[in-house]
Design an enzyme around this catalytic site. Sequence first.
Site, PDB file in Angstrom:
ATOM      1  N   ASN A 135      -6.292  -2.939   2.183  1.00 31.12           N
ATOM      2  CA  ASN A 135      -6.287  -4.387   2.346  1.00 31.12           C
ATOM      3  C   ASN A 135      -7.714  -4.904   2.464  1.00 31.12           C
ATOM      4  OD1 ASN A 135      -3.498  -4.513   2.370  1.00 31.12           O
ATOM      5  ND2 ASN A 135      -3.331  -4.566   4.588  1.00 31.12           N
TER       6      ASN A 135
ATOM      7  N   ARG B 165       0.820  -1.216   0.000  1.00 30.74           N
ATOM      8  CA  ARG B 165       0.000   0.000   0.000  1.00 30.74           C
ATOM      9  C   ARG B 165       0.851   1.262   0.000  1.00 30.74           C
ATOM     10  NH1 ARG B 165      -3.476  -0.502   5.001  1.00 30.74           N
ATOM     11  NH2 ARG B 165      -1.550  -1.462   5.725  1.00 30.74           N
TER      12      ARG B 165
END
Length: 88
Positions: free
Chosen positions: A36, A18
């Site tokens: 996520n 990320r």
Amino acid sequence: MIRKQIKFYGRVQGVGFRYKARYTADALSLTGFVHNEYDGSVRMEVQGEEAMIDRLIQTLQQDRYIDIRDMDIKKLDIDEEERSFRVR
């Protein structure tokens, strides 16, 4: 200008995915978000020039810790109000 939703499968959680996505998206002037999922995948919505989105994906695929095994990609409508790329 396009917007895509991309769901990444493989070793994509716990490897800096990320934050690498955010850093790269910022460098490529892309907007959107990444987060996520509970199933171990990562979902991204990204908006900008298609060539820059392709470069973002290539950069993620070349990372030595990230192992993308599969991707589901959908085109979405543009979000005219979005101004940055965020990690959720």
